[in-house]
Design an enzyme around this catalytic site. Structure first.
Site, PDB file in Angstrom:
ATOM      1  N   CYS A 198       0.817  -1.229   0.000  1.00  7.72           N
ATOM      2  CA  CYS A 198       0.000   0.000   0.000  1.00  7.72           C
ATOM      3  C   CYS A 198       0.850   1.278   0.000  1.00  7.72           C
ATOM      4  O   CYS A 198       0.328   2.365  -0.252  1.00  7.72           O
ATOM      5  CB  CYS A 198      -0.954   0.008   1.177  1.00  7.72           C
ATOM      6  SG  CYS A 198      -2.046  -1.426   1.220  1.00  7.72           S
ATOM      7  N   HIS A 224      -3.143   7.363   2.055  1.00  5.48           N
ATOM      8  CA  HIS A 224      -3.563   6.036   1.594  1.00  5.48           C
ATOM      9  C   HIS A 224      -4.970   5.787   2.124  1.00  5.48           C
ATOM     10  O   HIS A 224      -5.260   6.000   3.304  1.00  5.48           O
ATOM     11  CB  HIS A 224      -2.586   4.993   2.131  1.00  5.48           C
ATOM     12  CG  HIS A 224      -3.063   3.582   1.949  1.00  5.48           C
ATOM     13  ND1 HIS A 224      -3.614   3.139   0.771  1.00  5.48           N
ATOM     14  CD2 HIS A 224      -3.095   2.521   2.808  1.00  5.48           C
ATOM     15  CE1 HIS A 224      -3.948   1.867   0.904  1.00  5.48           C
ATOM     16  NE2 HIS A 224      -3.651   1.472   2.119  1.00  5.48           N
ATOM     17  N   ASN A 281     -10.106  -0.131   0.150  1.00  7.83           N
ATOM     18  CA  ASN A 281      -8.647  -0.061   0.110  1.00  7.83           C
ATOM     19  C   ASN A 281      -8.164  -0.699  -1.201  1.00  7.83           C
ATOM     20  O   ASN A 281      -8.284  -1.911  -1.380  1.00  7.83           O
ATOM     21  CB  ASN A 281      -8.084  -0.813   1.320  1.00  7.83           C
ATOM     22  CG  ASN A 281      -6.574  -0.720   1.416  1.00  7.83           C
ATOM     23  OD1 ASN A 281      -5.904  -0.321   0.460  1.00  7.83           O
ATOM     24  ND2 ASN A 281      -6.041  -1.097   2.564  1.00  7.83           N
TER      25      ASN A 281
HETATM   26  N1  ACO Z   1     -18.591  -7.821   9.856  1.00  4.57           N
HETATM   27  C1  ACO Z   1     -19.152  -7.977  11.044  1.00  4.57           C
HETATM   28  N2  ACO Z   1     -18.437  -8.259  12.152  1.00  4.57           N
HETATM   29  C2  ACO Z   1     -17.105  -8.371  12.000  1.00  4.57           C
HETATM   30  C3  ACO Z   1     -16.464  -8.223  10.778  1.00  4.57           C
HETATM   31  C4  ACO Z   1     -17.269  -7.930   9.665  1.00  4.57           C
HETATM   32  N3  ACO Z   1     -16.753  -7.753   8.422  1.00  4.57           N
HETATM   33  N4  ACO Z   1     -15.131  -8.389  10.946  1.00  4.57           N
HETATM   34  C5  ACO Z   1     -14.944  -8.635  12.252  1.00  4.57           C
HETATM   35  N5  ACO Z   1     -16.130  -8.625  12.895  1.00  4.57           N
HETATM   36  C6  ACO Z   1     -16.391  -8.835  14.312  1.00  4.57           C
HETATM   37  C7  ACO Z   1     -15.298  -9.632  14.996  1.00  4.57           C
HETATM   38  O1  ACO Z   1     -15.525 -11.008  14.835  1.00  4.57           O
HETATM   39  C8  ACO Z   1     -15.450  -9.176  16.410  1.00  4.57           C
HETATM   40  O2  ACO Z   1     -16.501  -9.859  16.984  1.00  4.57           O
HETATM   41  P1  ACO Z   1     -16.416 -10.336  18.523  1.00  4.57           P
HETATM   42  O3  ACO Z   1     -16.280  -9.081  19.321  1.00  4.57           O
HETATM   43  O4  ACO Z   1     -17.704 -11.068  18.712  1.00  4.57           O
HETATM   44  O5  ACO Z   1     -15.205 -11.206  18.585  1.00  4.57           O
HETATM   45  C9  ACO Z   1     -15.856  -7.721  16.287  1.00  4.57           C
HETATM   46  O6  ACO Z   1     -16.354  -7.569  14.951  1.00  4.57           O
HETATM   47  C10 ACO Z   1     -14.724  -6.758  16.494  1.00  4.57           C
HETATM   48  O7  ACO Z   1     -13.599  -7.201  15.704  1.00  4.57           O
HETATM   49  P2  ACO Z   1     -12.235  -6.472  15.794  1.00  4.57           P
HETATM   50  O8  ACO Z   1     -11.241  -7.189  14.941  1.00  4.57           O
HETATM   51  O9  ACO Z   1     -11.905  -6.191  17.216  1.00  4.57           O
HETATM   52  O10 ACO Z   1     -12.631  -5.099  15.079  1.00  4.57           O
HETATM   53  P3  ACO Z   1     -11.813  -3.796  15.023  1.00  4.57           P
HETATM   54  O11 ACO Z   1     -12.548  -2.720  15.700  1.00  4.57           O
HETATM   55  O12 ACO Z   1     -10.369  -3.987  15.370  1.00  4.57           O
HETATM   56  O13 ACO Z   1     -11.897  -3.472  13.477  1.00  4.57           O
HETATM   57  C11 ACO Z   1     -10.552  -3.496  11.516  1.00  4.57           C
HETATM   58  C12 ACO Z   1     -11.301  -4.345  12.543  1.00  4.57           C
HETATM   59  C13 ACO Z   1     -11.550  -2.626  10.767  1.00  4.57           C
HETATM   60  C14 ACO Z   1      -9.853  -4.409  10.511  1.00  4.57           C
HETATM   61  C15 ACO Z   1      -9.548  -2.644  12.268  1.00  4.57           C
HETATM   62  O14 ACO Z   1      -8.699  -3.419  13.065  1.00  4.57           O
HETATM   63  C16 ACO Z   1      -8.722  -1.823  11.363  1.00  4.57           C
HETATM   64  O15 ACO Z   1      -9.183  -0.847  10.833  1.00  4.57           O
HETATM   65  N6  ACO Z   1      -7.429  -2.163  11.198  1.00  4.57           N
HETATM   66  C17 ACO Z   1      -6.604  -1.516  10.250  1.00  4.57           C
HETATM   67  C18 ACO Z   1      -6.430  -2.468   9.183  1.00  4.57           C
HETATM   68  C19 ACO Z   1      -6.526  -1.890   7.823  1.00  4.57           C
HETATM   69  O16 ACO Z   1      -7.102  -0.862   7.529  1.00  4.57           O
HETATM   70  N7  ACO Z   1      -5.921  -2.622   6.960  1.00  4.57           N
HETATM   71  C20 ACO Z   1      -5.900  -2.297   5.603  1.00  4.57           C
HETATM   72  C21 ACO Z   1      -4.716  -2.889   4.999  1.00  4.57           C
HETATM   73  S1  ACO Z   1      -3.295  -2.240   5.675  1.00  4.57           S
HETATM   74  C22 ACO Z   1      -3.044  -0.881   4.987  1.00  4.57           C
HETATM   75  O17 ACO Z   1      -3.548  -0.595   3.949  1.00  4.57           O
HETATM   76  C23 ACO Z   1      -2.186  -0.002   5.712  1.00  4.57           C
END
Ligand code: ACO
Length: 325
Positions: free
Chosen positions: A119, A252, A282
């Site tokens: 990315c 990004h 993304n």
């Molecule tokens: N739909 C519904 N529920 C979901 C989904 C989904 N797509 N995905 C996860 N959940 C659930 C999980 O199972 C969890 O449930 P639980 O509490 O019963 O266990 C709950 O949602 C919370 O999950 P978390 O992983 O804690 O969610 P979080 O708030 O951390 O959000 C996310 C996840 C959006 C991926 C976040 O960590 C994030 O934004 N990370 C950055 C990653 C990113 O943007 N990566 C892109 C690539 S890297 C880059 O480009 C730099």
């Protein structure tokens, strides 16, 4: 030899198949994978993504973006003496997507190669093109970010498959006597390879490992916000500027919450941040030039304004570029 390089044209391309969060949720539900528009919007800001048809490659999306950028710069393909494609989803193992794109463009003879920094790829590619122009190795470059990330997604993993999409963005970068790119800052730390990767490769005619995207979302989030701020401050310092000088932050487009945190750390209002993640999710190396082109074409970004581009991605890699449009 020119002292500077400057962006003289931008372009972008999204494949026609658009899936809203509701469309994607309905498709995933068929195989028992549950998600919702509410969850995706609240956690990421994403409302839709575009997926390329099976016979469409990164070079096809990049080609359309490149043609638009050439037209905006009032140049012909044959004027270009350097093509750099930033991609993690190349058309082939080799030759490079840049060479394939050069052929499709009808250009010959200039240098062409790919950059792999996931990315952060567009920031890396733009910095390399700037350096090659400043040393007189090239005079007119196409710098392209192009991805078909949908090919890498595990549609059984709802924590990742809702985040990504396909697309391409391009800029023409030309030698210039007036300053365009003012400063760049690039970094990587390979100790974080495991938090965001596609752990597969080709060997003996077979795919080995598991070439599907794996991500530790929380670890990525934490790391991304910190390193983006470091890179942003580094380019400001190198150029003798301060955050209040920035007209537009073009980050990004991974996740709205990462962008909000990056803006907050720089004390920039979200009014100064170009946000397109809602429209295409993304798109990895394509996301910065996609956002840039959209904002140039809708008149938000104007000639002469000061832009901070910043990216972060697998590797871990990160970097920023400060430039005058
Ligand atoms: N739909 C519904 N529920 C979901 C989904 C989904 N797509 N995905 C996860 N959940 C659930 C999980 O199972 C969890 O449930 P639980 O509490 O019963 O266990 C709950 O949602 C919370 O999950 P978390 O992983 O804690 O969610 P979080 O708030 O951390 O959000 C996310 C996840 C959006 C991926 C976040 O960590 C994030 O934004 N990370 C950055 C990653 C990113 O943007 N990566 C892109 C690539 S890297 C880059 O480009 C730099």
């Amino acid at each position: 030899m020119s002292l500077y390089s400057r962006i003289t044209g931008t372009g972008s391309c999204l494949p026609p198949r658009r899936l809203s969060n509701a469309d994607l949720a309905a498709e995933l539900a068929v195989s028992g994978v549950l998600t919702s528009d509410d969850w995706i919007v609240e956690r990421t800001g994403i409302r839709a993504r575009h997926f390329a048809a099976a016979d469409v490659c990164s070079s096809d999306l990049g080609l359309e973006a490149a043609r638009q950028a050439l037209q905006a710069a009032n140049l012909q393909a044959q004027d270009i003496d350097l093509i750099i494609v930033a991609t993690s989803t190349p058309d082939m193992v080799f030759p490079s997507t840049a060479c394939i794109l050069q052929k499709k463009l009808g250009a010959h003879g200039g240098a062409a190669f790919d950059v792999q920094a996931v990315c952060s790829g567009f920031i890396y590619a733009l910095t390399v093109a700037d350096a090659l122009i400043k040393t007189g190795t090239a005079t007119k470059a196409l710098v392209i970010g192009a991805e078909v990330f949908s090919r890498l997604l595990d549609f059984k993993d709802r924590t990742t498959c809702v985040l990504f999409g396909d697309g391409a963005g391009a800029v023409v970068l030309e030698a210039s006597d007036t300053p365009g790119i003012l400063a760049s800052d690039l970094h990587a730390d390979g100790k974080h390879v495991g938090i965001l990767c596609v752990p597969g490769h080709v060997s003996g005619g077979k795919v080995l490992g598991e070439p599907l995207l794996k991500m530790d979302g929380k670890a990525v989030f934490k790391l991304a916000v910190g390193v983006l701020d470091e890179a942003a401050r580094a380019v400001l310092a190198k150029a003798g500027k301060v955050a209040t000088d920035i007209d537009w932050l073009v980050p990004h487009q991974a996740n709205i919450r990462i962008m909000q945190s990056a803006a907050k750390k720089l004390k920039l209002s979200m009014d100064k941040v170009i946000v397109t993640v809602d429209q295409h999710g993304n798109t990895s190396a394509a996301s910065i030039p996609l956002a840039l082109d959209g904002a140039v074409r809708n008149g938000k970004i104007k000639p002469g304004e000061l832009l901070m581009l910043e990216g972060v991605g697998g590797g871990f890699t990160w970097g920023a570029v400060l430039l005058n449009m």
